[in-house]
Write a protein that holds these residues in place. Structure first.
Motif, PDB file in Angstrom:
ATOM      1  N   ALA A 135      47.192  41.529  38.909  1.00  0.00           N
ATOM      2  CA  ALA A 135      45.907  41.714  38.240  1.00  0.00           C
ATOM      3  C   ALA A 135      46.023  41.421  36.745  1.00  0.00           C
ATOM      4  N   TYR A 195      41.175  36.059  46.856  1.00  0.00           N
ATOM      5  CA  TYR A 195      40.806  36.944  45.746  1.00  0.00           C
ATOM      6  C   TYR A 195      39.406  37.523  45.908  1.00  0.00           C
ATOM      7  N   LEU A 244      42.472  47.211  40.125  1.00  0.00           N
ATOM      8  CA  LEU A 244      42.218  45.811  40.472  1.00  0.00           C
ATOM      9  C   LEU A 244      41.051  45.301  39.646  1.00  0.00           C
ATOM     10  N   TYR A 300      40.676  42.354  38.025  1.00  0.00           N
ATOM     11  CA  TYR A 300      40.578  40.969  37.600  1.00  0.00           C
ATOM     12  C   TYR A 300      39.380  40.211  38.116  1.00  0.00           C
TER      13      TYR A 300
END
Lengths: 355, 355
Positions: free
Chosen positions: A285, B56, B69, B71
């Motif tokens: 991440a 993703y 998490l 991102y």
């Protein structure tokens, strides 16, 4: 009468968990007759002067297993334990080492060490130039693997940048105190954790860390939120386990985790009982780099010379304070070692074996 | 009649574990009247042509929590899911983007996307030079983030060396197959794991890996002992969890672990249920580097140009085989996505939304 005392500390049992002085170690009252000793070709005998007390030795006391902790050979039961030391050559059949030379290398926890030719390559000379400005005890660790560990790993892996934040665990140990001070020189915000209020004082008032806390008295997650308000850019990890997991939650994008040691895991004999880290997803991440190293990776590289140059300059002009405790006598090595593992030391423990 | 169908896939529920087509996704039968649409300054409208199906995206379907998490932004329930795609500009109030331009960027899982000016910066033009030698579907991933992911991370973090061994998990996915082939070009021994015998065949016979195995049919530890007899120098990790733990036991000194993804952990909603890795002590013992990255770390860097140059040359002279499966129709996106997460794809899944 040429027979001399050669007391040595032998491994009595493979420690279960934290080593115990009486249970796991034994002082052997041996003697050595140096004058009448016949040396084989290229062998030599050392009178040991100073011994460095280092966490890695704990690993060499494990029972040999298929364990992955392969970076040092295990000591068999009944044999003298080994460590890094500074010694004087007192008898030699090796043209490279002359009587009176001061050398650095892996010696026994004993008064005299007989060095066989096949490991002679691992000994090097004490730097006489540096000796002008520093006591001999510094040459057993601080100016060798101890100092180089901090310097090389911080510069090479940590890549310190002005204005960034570094968090150092076991910050009052030799490695931690040096890492923190070098990071200050590089313009970072330096935050350290340690295990007693006395050590917190030392970090704040003597080493001038920006923040320090006693990890036994706080919730680590909250302490990091408080003391690293802009997150962590370098985590200098000496602990591993849960502490690493919590620190990873505070790591910024592109953070570097320098893994110097995992002292929290060394005393765990059964691999299944080790702490399981569940948040490595943070690595993806936040593009985090976690890197382990051994100081020997840096031996003979340019960075070793840069270290010697910088460290002497920093000591001379007072930019670096180095705190060590010198303990007297080979018989006190086990206690010093166990105390160090239990975090009782402020600064570096060195045992003075002889003058 | 200027009103056109604008079907789109919306998030019906935050998936628990592996997403389910009917439970978590819903096809919304919407329309768009492009001619009568009033665009604000610098906005534009895209007709979506190809969509990339990427792991993703799973993370963006989670319920927003304090999870680490971070991102990608989470998709709110009831809103169109986003992914990377290639599109044609069909209406524009932005001088940079003209009608007919082919662009690449984050679009919706839908037939037409209305792009607001504040995210216009994230769109770039399809490379017309490369288009001469490659189909448009390659431009949605392979010649963009998909290919760059493999190339940049392998070169920059993995540092491939001739004669070394690389082990690639989920080796038949887009990232894995490219990593393996580039590693072959660099002279490495390439070992891949994947989830079906058909894919093992593909890796061995089409991509010419040195060894490949079906991880569902073997004990990973034994398979690595067998197929990586000299240990692992680069572990290219798409899986995380237990697979990473086992691979670490086979890593040589100074090994590099490139962490591209941790697909084994993506479907675990509760962080406490994630796999705990207990052997990070190997990092210290063997000076191992574990590094995560995001492909965006490399955008605009020199390595992006080097990638385009190398990849086109390798495709032209047959050194690289790229396998993709093109699925037709916006309504089939959820199934393609779930199938990909379940490892049913050989090679890259791309959905063709329109001609």
């Amino acid at each position: 009468m040429t027979v001399k005392s050669n007391k040595g500390v032998i491994l009595k049992a493979n420690p279960k968990g934290t080593p115990e002085v009486d249970k796991d170690f034994e002082l052997a009252h041996r003697t050595i007759d140096i004058e009448n000793l016949n040396l084989e070709e290229n062998d030599f005998v050392l009178k040991n002067l100073y011994l460095s007390i280092d966490p890695y030795v704990r690993i060499t006391l494990q029972e040999p297993t298929s364990s992955s902790l392969k970076y040092d050979k295990k000591i068999p039961i009944g044999q003298v334990i080994k460590g890094l030391g500074v010694s004087e050559v007192v008898k030699t059949n090796n043209p490279k080492f002359k009587v009176g030379d001061l050398v650095f290398g892996a010696i026994g926890w004993e008064e005299y060490s007989y060095i066989k030719s096949d490991i002679a390559y691992a000994f090097s000379f004490v730097n006489k130039e540096l000796l002008k400005d520093t006591p001999l005890s510094y040459h057993v660790s601080f100016l060798r693997f101890g100092g180089l560990t901090s310097y090389a790993s911080l510069i090479d892996i940590g890549k310190p940048k002005e204005g960034e934040t570094i968090y150092v665990s076991t910050a009052a140990g030799l490695t931690g105190q040096l890492v923190g001070q070098i990071a200050k020189i590089k313009g970072m915000r330096v935050v350290g954790s340690t295990g007693s209020d006395e050590k917190v004082d030392f970090l704040l008032n003597e080493l001038k860390f920006d923040a320090a806390f006693n990890y036994k008295k706080v919730d680590l997650d909250k302490a990091l939120s408080e003391h690293c308000p802009n997150g962590i850019d370098i985590y200098y990890d000496n602990v591993g386990g849960k502490a690493l997991e919590v620190a990873l939650e505070h790591c910024n994008r592109l953070a570097r985790v320098v893994v110097c040691g995992m002292i929290s895991q060394y005393n765990i004999t059964n691999p299944d009982e080790r702490y399981g880290i569940k948040n490595l997803n943070n690595i993806v991440a936040n593009s985090i780099n976690i890197q382990g190293f051994m100081v020997t990776d840096y031996i003979g590289k340019d960075i070793e010379k840069e270290f010697e140059k910088d460290i002497i300059e920093w000591i001379k002009n007072g930019k670096i304070i180095y705190k060590e405790t010198v303990i007297d006598g080979v018989e006190n090595i086990p206690k010093a070692f166990v105390d160090m593992l239990n975090g009782k030391n402020v600064g570096k423990y060195v045992v003075k074996i002889a003058d």
